[in-house]
Enzyme design. Structure first.
Site, short mmCIF file in Angstrom:
data_model
loop_
_atom_site.label_atom_id
_atom_site.label_comp_id
_atom_site.label_asym_id
_atom_site.label_seq_id
_atom_site.Cartn_x
_atom_site.Cartn_y
_atom_site.Cartn_z
N TYR A 34 54.09 96.75 30.39
CA TYR A 34 53.56 96.46 29.05
C TYR A 34 54.22 95.19 28.50
CZ TYR A 34 52.66 96.88 24.04
OH TYR A 34 52.29 96.62 22.74
N ASP A 44 33.76 97.16 25.75
CA ASP A 44 34.97 97.61 26.43
C ASP A 44 35.60 96.38 27.08
OD1 ASP A 44 36.95 98.61 28.01
OD2 ASP A 44 35.72 100.17 28.96
N ILE A 93 46.59 98.24 13.68
CA ILE A 93 46.80 96.86 13.23
C ILE A 93 45.45 96.14 13.06
CG2 ILE A 93 47.82 94.63 13.88
CD1 ILE A 93 50.02 96.28 15.39
#
Ligand SMILES: NC(=O)c1ccc[n+]([C@@H]2O[C@H](COP(=O)([O-])OP(=O)(O)OC[C@H]3O[C@@H](n4cnc5c(N)ncnc54)[C@H](OP(=O)(O)O)[C@@H]3O)[C@@H](O)[C@H]2O)c1
Length: 257
Positions: A148, A59, A13
């Site tokens: 999640y 990161d 995406i």
């Protein structure tokens, strides 16, 4: 010329956002961990569309990574007009199968990084009286779907609350909730996808086009694609126990640990 910063820009995406925004003439700041891949992408987008593409290796599961990106967003001499908080991942396994360190890494990338980067961008956008922020969540935010879904529910609540608080400041915030999109996400998380029906898959480029239209229209929540809009309508009225059963089966087939 305006500048967009995209996290997780090298794949899926995020890469679709980068392609579309470059094609529309925006300069880019591309953020991910893989420097080689970022450089190749920056060169390709520069050569194809004549835009400037900066590479920022970071990161977002680390304080240093988050701080480096926040510093870039706070740079008023080189302002960022659009932030896309897109970097994210799924852990391999269900609750209690996943090591606590991986759960915390997910919260750091999905929640802490999104909070800190949104805040850095929103501060400098408010000073300039304009700007846009897209936080990528998921339709998993609306159903019981492990840690999640819980982290993505935070992204929805946070973004819509912040959008309300910043109304009238010139800073637009929108949370984007995709359904299943064919990207590297599922392979990286070791998830099998053969139990996800074909009709549930979305195309990343179409998803991004709809998201940018929704942002321009001033929406604070974007659920691209009529199939998922209808599904989320059903989700609002369906019993949680039924939703939990269906949601925890669909697309959560993990390979050998
Ligand atoms: N695919 C779907 O079905 C789906 C559905 C709903 C929502 N989403 C959400 O959409 C977003 C993008 O997912 P995707 O499907 O496009 O996944 P993807 O193809 O796996 O791409 C993930 C991107 O995030 C970067 N990334 C991962 N961890 C990072 C970290 N710690 N720091 C910085 N960058 C990191 C990756 O690059 P590096 O590895 O080089 O860092 C990569 O560019 C995620 O937030 C995901 O939760 C996906």
């Amino acid at each position: 010329m305006t500048t967009a910063l995209i996290t997780g820009a090298t794949a899926g995406i995020g890469a679709a956002f980068a392609r579309r925004l470059a094609a529309d003439g925006h300069d880019l700041v591309l953020v991910a961990r893989d420097t080689k891949r970022l450089r190749e992408q920056a060169t390709e987008l520069h050569d194809r569309h004549g835009i400037e593409a900066e590479v920022l290796t970071a990161d977002l599961a680390t304080d240093e990574g988050i701080e480096a990106v926040a510093a870039r967003l706070s740079d008023l001499k080189n302002p960022v007009d659009l932030l896309v908080n897109n970097a994210g991942f799924g852990n391999k396994g269900r609750y209690l199968d996943v090591p606590m360190a991986d759960e915390l890494r997910m919260l750091k990338v999905h929640c802490e990084a999104v909070l800190r980067l949104t805040s850095a961008a929103a501060e400098s956008m408010r000073t300039r009286g304009r700007g846009g922020i897209v936080n990528v969540s998921s339709v998993a935010a609306f159903v019981p779907r492990g840690t999640y879904g819980a982290s993505k529910a935070w992204v929805v609540q946070f973004t819509q609350g912040a959008a309300r608080d910043l109304a009238g400041s010139g800073v637009r915030l929108m949370v984007l909730c995709p359904g299943f999109v064919r990207t590297e996400f599922h392979a990286r998380a070791g998830m099998g996808t053969d139990n996800i029906p074909n009709w549930m898959w979305l195309d990343a480029d179409k998803l991004v086009a709809t998201a940018l239209t929704d942002l321009a229209r001033g929406k604070t929540l974007s659920i691209p694609d009529p199939r998922y809009k209808a599904l989320m309508g059903v989700v609002k009225v369906a019993p949680r126990s039924l939703l939990g059963g269906i949601s925890s089966r669909t697309g959560r087939k993990y390979g050998p640990q």
